[in-house]
Write a protein that holds these residues in place. Sequence first.
Motif, PDB file in Angstrom:
ATOM      1  N   LYS A  86       0.831  -1.199   0.000  1.00 55.17           N
ATOM      2  CA  LYS A  86       0.000   0.000   0.000  1.00 55.17           C
ATOM      3  C   LYS A  86       0.866   1.250   0.000  1.00 55.17           C
ATOM      4  N   ASN A  87       0.477   2.229  -0.835  1.00 55.74           N
ATOM      5  CA  ASN A  87       1.110   3.543  -0.836  1.00 55.74           C
ATOM      6  C   ASN A  87       0.236   4.482   0.002  1.00 55.74           C
ATOM      7  N   PRO A  88       0.700   4.899   1.202  1.00 56.95           N
ATOM      8  CA  PRO A  88      -0.139   5.726   2.081  1.00 56.95           C
ATOM      9  C   PRO A  88      -0.139   7.207   1.724  1.00 56.95           C
ATOM     10  N   ASN A  89       0.647   7.615   0.738  1.00 60.33           N
ATOM     11  CA  ASN A  89       0.796   9.035   0.401  1.00 60.33           C
ATOM     12  C   ASN A  89      -0.346   9.539  -0.479  1.00 60.33           C
ATOM     13  N   GLN A  90      -0.815  10.763  -0.179  1.00 62.88           N
ATOM     14  CA  GLN A  90      -1.900  11.364  -0.947  1.00 62.88           C
ATOM     15  C   GLN A  90      -1.415  12.069  -2.210  1.00 62.88           C
ATOM     16  N   LYS A  91      -0.149  12.512  -2.241  1.00 62.28           N
ATOM     17  CA  LYS A  91       0.340  13.292  -3.375  1.00 62.28           C
ATOM     18  C   LYS A  91       1.638  12.751  -3.959  1.00 62.28           C
ATOM     19  N   VAL A  92       2.045  11.563  -3.538  1.00 59.51           N
ATOM     20  CA  VAL A  92       3.316  10.988  -3.998  1.00 59.51           C
ATOM     21  C   VAL A  92       3.069   9.592  -4.533  1.00 59.51           C
ATOM     22  N   GLY A  93       3.494   9.344  -5.782  1.00 58.22           N
ATOM     23  CA  GLY A  93       3.427   8.011  -6.360  1.00 58.22           C
ATOM     24  C   GLY A  93       4.736   7.273  -6.157  1.00 58.22           C
ATOM     25  N   ILE A  94       4.718   5.972  -6.373  1.00 55.81           N
ATOM     26  CA  ILE A  94       5.910   5.147  -6.153  1.00 55.81           C
ATOM     27  C   ILE A  94       6.137   4.256  -7.370  1.00 55.81           C
ATOM     28  N   TYR A  95       7.349   4.314  -7.926  1.00 56.63           N
ATOM     29  CA  TYR A  95       7.791   3.357  -8.942  1.00 56.63           C
ATOM     30  C   TYR A  95       8.603   2.267  -8.248  1.00 56.63           C
ATOM     31  N   TYR A  96       8.175   1.014  -8.381  1.00 55.69           N
ATOM     32  CA  TYR A  96       8.969  -0.117  -7.912  1.00 55.69           C
ATOM     33  C   TYR A  96       9.739  -0.657  -9.118  1.00 55.69           C
ATOM     34  N   ASP A  97      11.037  -0.383  -9.155  1.00 60.94           N
ATOM     35  CA  ASP A  97      11.837  -0.774 -10.311  1.00 60.94           C
ATOM     36  C   ASP A  97      12.234  -2.243 -10.265  1.00 60.94           C
ATOM     37  N   GLU A  98      12.480  -2.746  -9.076  1.00 60.18           N
ATOM     38  CA  GLU A  98      12.838  -4.157  -8.950  1.00 60.18           C
ATOM     39  C   GLU A  98      12.538  -4.620  -7.534  1.00 60.18           C
ATOM     40  N   LEU A  99      11.962  -5.803  -7.436  1.00 61.04           N
ATOM     41  CA  LEU A  99      11.680  -6.422  -6.145  1.00 61.04           C
ATOM     42  C   LEU A  99      12.062  -7.887  -6.216  1.00 61.04           C
ATOM     43  N   GLN A 100      12.802  -8.346  -5.212  1.00 59.74           N
ATOM     44  CA  GLN A 100      13.204  -9.746  -5.136  1.00 59.74           C
ATOM     45  C   GLN A 100      12.757 -10.314  -3.797  1.00 59.74           C
ATOM     46  N   VAL A 101      12.160 -11.493  -3.854  1.00 62.93           N
ATOM     47  CA  VAL A 101      11.569 -12.111  -2.671  1.00 62.93           C
ATOM     48  C   VAL A 101      12.270 -13.432  -2.387  1.00 62.93           C
ATOM     49  N   TYR A 102      12.464 -13.730  -1.105  1.00 65.12           N
ATOM     50  CA  TYR A 102      13.001 -15.033  -0.712  1.00 65.12           C
ATOM     51  C   TYR A 102      12.536 -15.357   0.698  1.00 65.12           C
ATOM     52  N   ALA A 103      12.662 -16.636   1.086  1.00 68.87           N
ATOM     53  CA  ALA A 103      12.263 -17.093   2.413  1.00 68.87           C
ATOM     54  C   ALA A 103      13.499 -17.414   3.243  1.00 68.87           C
ATOM     55  N   GLN A 104      13.357 -17.193   4.553  1.00 73.03           N
ATOM     56  CA  GLN A 104      14.463 -17.411   5.476  1.00 73.03           C
ATOM     57  C   GLN A 104      13.938 -18.139   6.725  1.00 73.03           C
ATOM     58  N   TYR A 105      14.730 -19.097   7.187  1.00 69.67           N
ATOM     59  CA  TYR A 105      14.368 -19.846   8.396  1.00 69.67           C
ATOM     60  C   TYR A 105      15.541 -19.817   9.362  1.00 69.67           C
ATOM     61  N   LYS A 106      15.325 -19.182  10.514  1.00 76.41           N
ATOM     62  CA  LYS A 106      16.362 -19.067  11.549  1.00 76.41           C
ATOM     63  C   LYS A 106      17.688 -18.553  10.970  1.00 76.41           C
ATOM     64  N   GLY A 107      17.571 -17.482  10.168  1.00 79.17           N
ATOM     65  CA  GLY A 107      18.764 -16.843   9.611  1.00 79.17           C
ATOM     66  C   GLY A 107      19.345 -17.507   8.389  1.00 79.17           C
ATOM     67  N   GLN A 108      18.750 -18.608   7.912  1.00 82.56           N
ATOM     68  CA  GLN A 108      19.258 -19.319   6.734  1.00 82.56           C
ATOM     69  C   GLN A 108      18.298 -19.132   5.559  1.00 82.56           C
ATOM     70  N   GLN A 109      18.846 -18.778   4.414  1.00 82.10           N
ATOM     71  CA  GLN A 109      18.023 -18.619   3.217  1.00 82.10           C
ATOM     72  C   GLN A 109      17.621 -19.991   2.707  1.00 82.10           C
ATOM     73  N   ILE A 110      16.314 -20.218   2.556  1.00 84.28           N
ATOM     74  CA  ILE A 110      15.832 -21.555   2.188  1.00 84.28           C
ATOM     75  C   ILE A 110      15.188 -21.583   0.802  1.00 84.28           C
ATOM     76  N   THR A 111      15.148 -20.454   0.104  1.00 84.31           N
ATOM     77  CA  THR A 111      14.710 -20.423  -1.299  1.00 84.31           C
ATOM     78  C   THR A 111      15.629 -19.487  -2.063  1.00 84.31           C
ATOM     79  N   VAL A 112      15.641 -19.631  -3.370  1.00 81.28           N
ATOM     80  CA  VAL A 112      16.396 -18.693  -4.196  1.00 81.28           C
ATOM     81  C   VAL A 112      15.577 -17.411  -4.347  1.00 81.28           C
ATOM     82  N   TYR A 113      16.213 -16.367  -4.887  1.00 76.79           N
ATOM     83  CA  TYR A 113      15.511 -15.104  -5.113  1.00 76.79           C
ATOM     84  C   TYR A 113      14.493 -15.261  -6.246  1.00 76.79           C
TER      85      TYR A 113
END
Length: 212
Positions: A86-113
């Motif tokens: 959600k963008n909470p701003n009334q007068k400011v838009g947001i460009y998301y140029d790149e987003l990478q998601v991954y999962a972590q379990y107890k400090g260890q990365q358990i999936t690739v990006y």
Amino acid sequence: MSQALTKSPKHCGDKHGLKINKLYKKLFAVFSTLFTTILCLILLVWLILHPTKPQFSLKEADIYQLNLSGTNNLLNSSVQLTLLSKNPNQKVGIYYDELQVYAQYKGQQITVYTSLPPFYQGHEDSNVLTASLIGNGLPVAPSFGYEVGRDQTAGRLVLNLKVLGRLRWKVGTWVSGRYRVNVDCVAVMAFGPSLPTGPLTTRQGTQCSTTV
């Protein structure tokens, strides 16, 4: 006998050079003033609007696979993720140029990006983001199996779902430079002694921590 006074070519050249130098100085002063004024206006608009960082919440997370293969501590994992941005701003838009998601379990990365497609988020708009996170043969610590077993005994499993990326703010026709954004969502799933027939699931709708 009267003497005629004549100006040497060198003397004329010096005066001409002085005029050019004065012209350059005037032009430099004008451009410097203009540049400073534009920067001040941008800063003033920025301070007045003061954009608020975007908000992320975890809608659903499902673990379909979390298995160690063989004796080499290699992990196979599969996680399905749904986030609300959600963008909470009334007068400011947001460009998301790149987003990478991954999962972590107890400090260890358990999936690739996993990369999400870039998008623009208008004033006070919300977007649903989904991602399939996979890990095939990822090396993990020797204690990984023990930690999962201990969580199963405790009756719950805690997973961190991370989003890394870059965004730009948009005010009118002006667009800012890129800023880093880091999102951390905590998923707490029931994980009893008996293995469930379906995936481990959480539908808490918890708020994620976001830093920009």
